[in-house]
Design a protein around this motif. Structure first.
Motif, PDB file in Angstrom:
ATOM      1  N   ALA A 133      17.170  -0.966   2.697  1.00 20.52           N
ATOM      2  CA  ALA A 133      15.869  -0.805   2.042  1.00 20.52           C
ATOM      3  C   ALA A 133      15.787   0.584   1.421  1.00 20.52           C
ATOM      4  CB  ALA A 133      14.745  -0.990   3.057  1.00 20.52           C
ATOM      5  N   ILE A 134      15.025   0.697   0.345  1.00 19.93           N
ATOM      6  CA  ILE A 134      14.744   1.996  -0.278  1.00 19.93           C
ATOM      7  C   ILE A 134      13.230   2.043  -0.453  1.00 19.93           C
ATOM      8  CG2 ILE A 134      15.054   3.428  -2.333  1.00 19.93           C
ATOM      9  CD1 ILE A 134      17.713   2.119  -2.851  1.00 19.93           C
ATOM     10  N   ASP A 135      12.553   2.964   0.222  1.00 17.81           N
ATOM     11  CA  ASP A 135      11.098   3.001   0.073  1.00 17.81           C
ATOM     12  C   ASP A 135      10.703   3.850  -1.140  1.00 17.81           C
ATOM     13  OD1 ASP A 135      11.105   5.648   0.803  1.00 17.81           O
ATOM     14  OD2 ASP A 135       9.725   5.422   2.482  1.00 17.81           O
ATOM     15  N   SER A 136       9.385   3.941  -1.409  1.00 18.12           N
ATOM     16  CA  SER A 136       8.936   4.636  -2.619  1.00 18.12           C
ATOM     17  C   SER A 136       9.363   6.095  -2.636  1.00 18.12           C
ATOM     18  CB  SER A 136       7.413   4.595  -2.724  1.00 18.12           C
ATOM     19  OG  SER A 136       6.952   3.294  -2.724  1.00 18.12           O
ATOM     20  N   SER A 137       9.297   6.761  -1.479  1.00 16.98           N
ATOM     21  CA  SER A 137       9.682   8.171  -1.434  1.00 16.98           C
ATOM     22  C   SER A 137      11.140   8.326  -1.804  1.00 16.98           C
ATOM     23  CB  SER A 137       9.479   8.733  -0.023  1.00 16.98           C
ATOM     24  OG  SER A 137       8.138   8.706   0.329  1.00 16.98           O
ATOM     25  N   LEU A 158      12.927   6.300  -3.524  1.00 14.61           N
ATOM     26  CA  LEU A 158      13.106   5.946  -4.932  1.00 14.61           C
ATOM     27  C   LEU A 158      12.780   7.149  -5.819  1.00 14.61           C
ATOM     28  CD1 LEU A 158      13.723   3.486  -6.789  1.00 14.61           C
ATOM     29  CD2 LEU A 158      11.256   3.209  -6.994  1.00 14.61           C
ATOM     30  N   GLU A 159      11.644   7.808  -5.525  1.00 18.81           N
ATOM     31  CA  GLU A 159      11.307   9.018  -6.285  1.00 18.81           C
ATOM     32  C   GLU A 159      12.348  10.096  -6.061  1.00 18.81           C
ATOM     33  OE1 GLU A 159       7.243  10.531  -6.244  1.00 18.81           O
ATOM     34  OE2 GLU A 159       6.593   8.536  -5.640  1.00 18.81           O
ATOM     35  N   GLY A 160      12.854  10.165  -4.832  1.00 24.27           N
ATOM     36  CA  GLY A 160      13.893  11.146  -4.532  1.00 24.27           C
ATOM     37  C   GLY A 160      15.131  10.904  -5.373  1.00 24.27           C
ATOM     38  N   LYS A 171      22.575  -3.906  -2.460  1.00 22.35           N
ATOM     39  CA  LYS A 171      22.356  -5.259  -1.929  1.00 22.35           C
ATOM     40  C   LYS A 171      21.348  -6.037  -2.769  1.00 22.35           C
ATOM     41  CE  LYS A 171      23.403  -4.346   2.830  1.00 22.35           C
ATOM     42  NZ  LYS A 171      23.129  -4.755   4.205  1.00 22.35           N
ATOM     43  N   GLY A 172      21.428  -7.360  -2.711  1.00 24.94           N
ATOM     44  CA  GLY A 172      20.553  -8.249  -3.474  1.00 24.94           C
ATOM     45  C   GLY A 172      19.064  -7.944  -3.331  1.00 24.94           C
ATOM     46  N   PRO A 173      18.529  -7.948  -2.090  1.00 23.89           N
ATOM     47  CA  PRO A 173      17.086  -7.723  -1.946  1.00 23.89           C
ATOM     48  C   PRO A 173      16.655  -6.340  -2.448  1.00 23.89           C
ATOM     49  CG  PRO A 173      18.053  -8.576   0.097  1.00 23.89           C
ATOM     50  CD  PRO A 173      19.184  -8.252  -0.816  1.00 23.89           C
ATOM     51  N   ASP A 210      16.651  -6.482  -6.260  1.00 25.49           N
ATOM     52  CA  ASP A 210      15.473  -7.211  -6.736  1.00 25.49           C
ATOM     53  C   ASP A 210      14.277  -6.273  -6.860  1.00 25.49           C
ATOM     54  OD1 ASP A 210      16.995  -9.470  -6.688  1.00 25.49           O
ATOM     55  OD2 ASP A 210      16.074 -10.352  -4.910  1.00 25.49           O
ATOM     56  N   LYS A 211      14.110  -5.407  -5.838  1.00 25.90           N
ATOM     57  CA  LYS A 211      12.966  -4.490  -5.867  1.00 25.90           C
ATOM     58  C   LYS A 211      13.153  -3.401  -6.919  1.00 25.90           C
ATOM     59  CE  LYS A 211      10.508  -3.478  -2.267  1.00 25.90           C
ATOM     60  NZ  LYS A 211      10.181  -2.773  -1.011  1.00 25.90           N
ATOM     61  N   LEU A 212      14.372  -2.882  -7.058  1.00 28.17           N
ATOM     62  CA  LEU A 212      14.617  -1.834  -8.045  1.00 28.17           C
ATOM     63  C   LEU A 212      14.328  -2.345  -9.454  1.00 28.17           C
ATOM     64  CD1 LEU A 212      17.903  -0.069  -6.844  1.00 28.17           C
ATOM     65  CD2 LEU A 212      15.543   0.677  -6.587  1.00 28.17           C
ATOM     66  N   THR A 250      10.975  -1.769 -11.093  1.00 27.80           N
ATOM     67  CA  THR A 250      10.513  -0.416 -11.374  1.00 27.80           C
ATOM     68  C   THR A 250      11.164   0.110 -12.661  1.00 27.80           C
ATOM     69  OG1 THR A 250      12.351   0.688 -10.276  1.00 27.80           O
ATOM     70  CG2 THR A 250      10.521  -0.018  -8.891  1.00 27.80           C
ATOM     71  N   SER A 268       5.726  11.422   3.655  1.00 29.56           N
ATOM     72  CA  SER A 268       6.316  10.599   2.600  1.00 29.56           C
ATOM     73  C   SER A 268       5.700  10.938   1.242  1.00 29.56           C
ATOM     74  CB  SER A 268       6.118   9.126   2.921  1.00 29.56           C
ATOM     75  OG  SER A 268       4.821   8.716   2.607  1.00 29.56           O
ATOM     76  N   HIS A 269       6.445  10.662   0.174  1.00 22.08           N
ATOM     77  CA  HIS A 269       5.922  10.902  -1.175  1.00 22.08           C
ATOM     78  C   HIS A 269       4.600  10.179  -1.381  1.00 22.08           C
ATOM     79  CE1 HIS A 269       9.623  12.365  -3.602  1.00 22.08           C
ATOM     80  NE2 HIS A 269       9.812  12.637  -2.329  1.00 22.08           N
ATOM     81  N   SER A 270       4.498   8.964  -0.848  1.00 22.42           N
ATOM     82  CA  SER A 270       3.284   8.171  -1.055  1.00 22.42           C
ATOM     83  C   SER A 270       2.075   8.874  -0.449  1.00 22.42           C
ATOM     84  CB  SER A 270       3.434   6.795  -0.410  1.00 22.42           C
ATOM     85  OG  SER A 270       4.669   6.236  -0.731  1.00 22.42           O
ATOM     86  N   THR A 303       3.225   2.050  -6.990  1.00 17.82           N
ATOM     87  CA  THR A 303       3.610   1.885  -5.593  1.00 17.82           C
ATOM     88  C   THR A 303       3.320   0.467  -5.125  1.00 17.82           C
ATOM     89  OG1 THR A 303       3.111   4.203  -5.283  1.00 17.82           O
ATOM     90  CG2 THR A 303       3.372   2.893  -3.293  1.00 17.82           C
ATOM     91  N   TYR A 358       6.070  -1.755  -6.137  1.00 21.18           N
ATOM     92  CA  TYR A 358       7.363  -1.550  -5.495  1.00 21.18           C
ATOM     93  C   TYR A 358       7.338  -1.863  -4.009  1.00 21.18           C
ATOM     94  CZ  TYR A 358      11.785   0.458  -4.137  1.00 21.18           C
ATOM     95  OH  TYR A 358      13.031   0.616  -3.623  1.00 21.18           O
ATOM     96  N   SER A 359       6.300  -1.385  -3.316  1.00 19.21           N
ATOM     97  CA  SER A 359       6.299  -1.536  -1.853  1.00 19.21           C
ATOM     98  C   SER A 359       4.874  -1.598  -1.329  1.00 19.21           C
ATOM     99  CB  SER A 359       7.045  -0.347  -1.224  1.00 19.21           C
ATOM    100  OG  SER A 359       6.691  -0.232   0.137  1.00 19.21           O
ATOM    101  N   ASP A 409       4.237   1.151   1.415  1.00 15.10           N
ATOM    102  CA  ASP A 409       3.959   2.496   0.908  1.00 15.10           C
ATOM    103  C   ASP A 409       2.581   2.545   0.263  1.00 15.10           C
ATOM    104  OD1 ASP A 409       6.340   3.684   1.716  1.00 15.10           O
ATOM    105  OD2 ASP A 409       7.407   2.965  -0.043  1.00 15.10           O
ATOM    106  N   ARG A 429       8.596  -1.998  10.000  1.00 15.41           N
ATOM    107  CA  ARG A 429       9.586  -2.652   9.149  1.00 15.41           C
ATOM    108  C   ARG A 429      10.911  -2.821   9.886  1.00 15.41           C
ATOM    109  NH1 ARG A 429      13.765  -1.181   6.470  1.00 15.41           N
ATOM    110  NH2 ARG A 429      13.428   1.050   6.298  1.00 15.41           N
ATOM    111  N   ARG A 431      19.540 -18.620  -0.177  1.00 15.38           N
ATOM    112  CA  ARG A 431      19.792 -18.125  -1.527  1.00 15.38           C
ATOM    113  C   ARG A 431      20.970 -18.823  -2.192  1.00 15.38           C
ATOM    114  NH1 ARG A 431      18.618 -12.414  -3.330  1.00 15.38           N
ATOM    115  NH2 ARG A 431      16.727 -11.815  -2.242  1.00 15.38           N
TER     116      ARG A 431
END
Lengths: 588, 588
Positions: A505-509, A511-513, A534-536, A539-541, A544, B130-132, B389, B392-393, B396, B430, B453
């Motif tokens: 997983a990559i959270d918003s922070s 991602l901004e980083g 990874k796929g999931p 998908d989220k990236l 954005t 966190s950035h958020s 945000t 994306y999440s 967040d 999470r 999938r």
């Protein structure tokens, strides 16, 4: 469907003679085992002995209504009794309320809290207690409880709020030891240890069946109780200073009303929450272990309701906080209990005891009860867990050791809070500084491996780093700095590739980083790429603007990345060759 | 090496004429920009205007001694001023100490706390924000600050501890608005917005260089200050009810001693810690952004020392808490600042202002300063971040929205604490319920993929599950129950394989959980296996008795596992066939 609310309707509908026989036999054996335990744990909690009996009646029926385990035996247990003693000791010291009333309030609050957790389906919150913390807590509590009982075995008065104070007080008063008490206490302790360790194998070798041998061995405390009562009675030892249980009121539990007092409730609240959670975790562990043996299933949220009902029942029938006990549940299971009705029958057995047998316990030495407790809790002490945990994980060891030290030094409540807090912080700490590896190409292959573990070829132009953790706010800045520093410390590096095969997983922070890192690297003339996302996560990236923002590309595989960014060196490495500028590295 | 302790020795040794010219020009421009800002932020903090000037002198020299950024401009900033107002408002309401003394104590405590964090190398703790949460905090603070300044623009008195109270108070008093004040306030605000949005491109199209155009645009507030002072002076508007700054003492900052009062310190402690951390995070972000542009490096632990020294300096020279500001640092950087000496020169510029120019500010309308603040803080408000945000999440977003709502509704301190707490709990949540997938074999290949999938073939005998998260105490029990329930709900299942390709760590609790699961499955007649365990995880497992305890095996790859456990079905699937008992699944 009413069965979902009251599971007892389900098993009562299917009840038959076979189940009845199993339940009845189990109830008889558990009743015999529970009588001395109830008296002893009430003593440990600082309450009159009959309170232990009362806590072993109505609460068992309460659990039977809602609980999901067919074998769990509910009642007073050692650790919860110790926690009750600590909690009501604090408020009774302030003087507004007596011990017994405070215990009722504590049981009521604990019951309501458990019911609320069950109705809100919050059973999963108990998973915040790590095994290491629980194990350390049980071990330290066992040591604390055993030490606290030594005064009854010595026949002296001693007290203390922590291990050190207790031991000091015991040493200071050791000279005043009462010899007949000491003889009873030491003999009873030795006898019970012998029963636990040797009697069962001996009975088996004499031809008893395993269930019968186990039941006789578990009845050891009853034998100790009978023998020491007779000794006091016929030798007149109570006149020689042997402290006995004394008069126990005869009859069924009274209807009791817990005190309504906001200040008292506020004071007891933290203790009630801790007692509930610890009791719940202990109880569910036992219930799950036993259920698995019959391919049955435990529902944690129903267990919350069952234990909640049990504690409310304790509060209105003169008891104190209860939960599922380990030893008695195993006995109940082994003796053939098939449904929670075994618990109800046990309650009837205890009820008959309370009505007719309490006068027999008048001459029971407190030293015998203390011996029962010492032998029971020392079986919970598992110092080997410290060594095993040390070998496996220094972080878990730290949480366990801190819990033990704080329970022994500062008491059960501060101990458990310290343990939970530390395990959370250590967990965040681990994920905040995760394992990472610079990787290179294994010569003659498409594989990329850690330069510290394998003989690989790295490119002078491309820095490839694999991070073995999800990216989130606590490790985002660390990752930025780590990659940026590595990139600018080598002037030949033109590309950085972050390998995301272990990133779940990559959270918003984060991602901004990564966006910020892309900008910082760009300003320094370095292009930033990702590979093996990874796929999931991908998908989220895609939702954005990150892909537009990234200076480099996202490659399906690390080999694709290297083939695109440093084609000559990669092709050469595939043939097992090394171009000038490439380095062959193996630092391990 | 002394340079590691005092980085200034390093850059002073390499100082040359080129660096001097860059620093001097930057200092002049920043000084002009900082004068109205210093006065305005002191007003926002509820302090006399000269305190803002004092906080812009010695602290800049303090930072220059230890700080690692060559472009950071330290001084009073909006968010920290708001937090200072909240903190000293609380203690001054209790009456033992005046605002200015409380501000000195706050600066001292903040300075000592930052120095201690720096000496203990605890800079990484800031990554728990966190950035958020930071983004939500800055946005909500900006809205709160802008609203709080409306009273100065309307020329009324209004107050409130949260957004709702502020707005209600403003509406209640709107009828008493002073018309000349309103005209000055609205015109100044409109002018400053125009300067910010339009002046720079206009100047560029008129042929000014980009640096000059930027500098002139940033000097907009100075123009507003001069014009409104002249208007008040020559139109006699102070007689018409326009509130002005009034007399400002002339001269250098006094030497000040923060009050020594344990009770006061205890009360201010939480605020001092929050101010320090927020200020540090804001400052480091700015410093890193600017350093990257010149391929320079920021050391967070040195930044702690630099900001700590700056705040201690503020405490002994009549100031209040300071940190690195965003806008002024960018100006400093763009104007060519090369070393922290630019900050020292800025301090000299402010010092000259304080000695000679303060009488000129007597007639400066507070409405002009309020307009400066409103325009500055509204540029910090980023409501678009909420939408980005959300897309994306959701987790967040929840942390960000909660921070905004709590800052606006309950104040800055409760707001930031809520945000941090919630983001930690959500992160644990999470990882406590991670993504998992039942996998099957892609026909005709050795690959195994998520049944939801991909079109895959699953075995009736073997249940294969991949968990995409490290295993630790918070998800251990969930994993046990999930795998156990899936296994016993299908009577044909004889083997469970847990695919560990995404498991970066297994802690002691999870290890015990896997052992317990192995036992539970064994009791239910199911064998438990692992596959694709990573090297570092396997290294640790080998140190335990887990491998002996496990009923099944550990397979290098999932294909190895299937080939061993259900060879016929696996071989058939490789040929693209499906045996009876196997299922072809695709549920997405």
């Amino acid at each position: 469907m009413i069965e979902r609310v009251l599971p007892c309707i389900g098993w009562l509908r299917r009840y038959d003679a076979e189940a009845f026989h199993g339940d009845a036999l189990a109830a008889v054996i558990v009743t015999i085992m529970l009588i001395p335990q109830s008296l002893a744990y009430a003593l440990l909690a600082g309450l009159p002995p009959e309170v232990g009996l009362y806590a072993s009646m109505l609460p068992l029926a309460g659990y039977a209504l809602f609980g999901s385990s067919n074998a769990l035996a509910v009642g007073p247990v050692a650790v919860v009794s110790l926690m009750t003693a600590a909690a009501i000791g604090n408020v009774a010291a302030n003087g507004n309320v007596d011990y017994a009333s405070a215990a009722l309030a504590l049981a009521l609050m604990s019951g309501v809290f458990l019911l609320a957790m069950g109705l809100l389906r919050l059973g999963f919150l108990a998973s915040l207690l790590s095994h290491s913390v629980i194990s350390g807590f049980i071990t330290a509590s066992g040591l604390l409880i055993a030490t606290s009982q030594l005064k009854h075995i010595l026949g002296v008065s001693a007290s203390g709020h922590n291990m050190l104070e207790l031991v000091q007080s015991l040493i200071a008063h050791a000279g005043e030891a009462n010899v007949p008490t000491l003889v009873i206490g030491v003999l009873a302790t030795a006898f019970l240890f012998w029963v636990r360790a040797k009697l069962k194998p001996m009975l088996k070798s004499l031809g008893f069946g395993p269930v019968m041998a186990d039941a006789l061995a578990k009845a050891g405390p009853v034998a100790a109780v009978i023998v020491t009562i007779l000794a006091v009675e016929f030798l007149g030892l109570d006149g020689d200073g042997v402290k006995v249980v004394g008069a126990i009121p005869q009859g069924l539990p009274p209807f009791s009303v817990p005190p309504v007092d906001i200040d008292l409730w506020r004071e007891l609240m933290p203790s009630a929450i801790l007692i509930s959670i610890i009791g719940f975790v202990e109880s569910v562990s036992v219930a799950q272990t036993l259920a698995a043996k019959r391919r049955e299933r435990i529902y944690p949220n129903r267990e919350l309701l069952g234990l909640g009902a049990a504690n409310v029942a304790a509060a209105v029938s003169g008891g104190y906080p209860v939960t599922g006990g380990f030893a008695r549940s195993v006995v109940n299971f082994d003796a053939g209990a098939r449904t929670p009705l075994a618990g109800v029958m046990t309650a009837v057995g205890i009820g008959l005891t309370a009505m007719f047998l309490t006068p027999l316990f008048h001459q029971l030495p407190k030293a015998t009860l203390a011996a029962t407790i010492v032998v029971a809790v020392l079986s919970l002490v598992d110092l080997g867990a410290l060594r095993r945990t040390w070998n496996y994980s220094k972080m878990d060891f730290a949480a366990m050791a801190a819990t033990i030290v704080m329970v022994l030094g500062m008491g059960v409540e501060i101990g458990i809070i310290t343990g939970v807090g530390l395990s959370l912080v250590l967990f965040l700490g681990r994920t905040a500084r995760p394992h990472f590896a610079v990787v290179g190409q294994v010569p003659g292959t498409h594989h990329f491996r850690n330069v510290k573990r394998h003989e690989v070829i790295t490119s002078g132009k491309v820095l490839s780093v694999r991070v073995d953790e999800s990216l989130y706010f606590a490790n985002s800045r660390w990752l930025e700095d780590m990659l940026y520093d590595m990139a600018i410390s080598s002037p030949t590096v033109k590309h950085v590739v972050l390998i995301c095969s272990a990133v779940n997983a990559i959270d918003s922070s984060a991602l901004e980083g990564l966006e910020g890192l892309s900008d910082r690297l760009d300003a320094a003339g370095v292009t930033f790429h990702l590979s093996e996302v990874k796929g999931p996560v991908m998908d989220k990236l895609k939702k954005t603007e990150f892909l537009a923002h990234l200076t480099g590309a996202i490659f399906l595989s690390q080999h694709d990345a290297m083939a695109a960014l440093d084609p000559e060196a990669t092709a050469a490495a595939e043939k097992g060759e090394r171009l000038p500028g490439s380095r062959s590295r193996h630092t391990a």
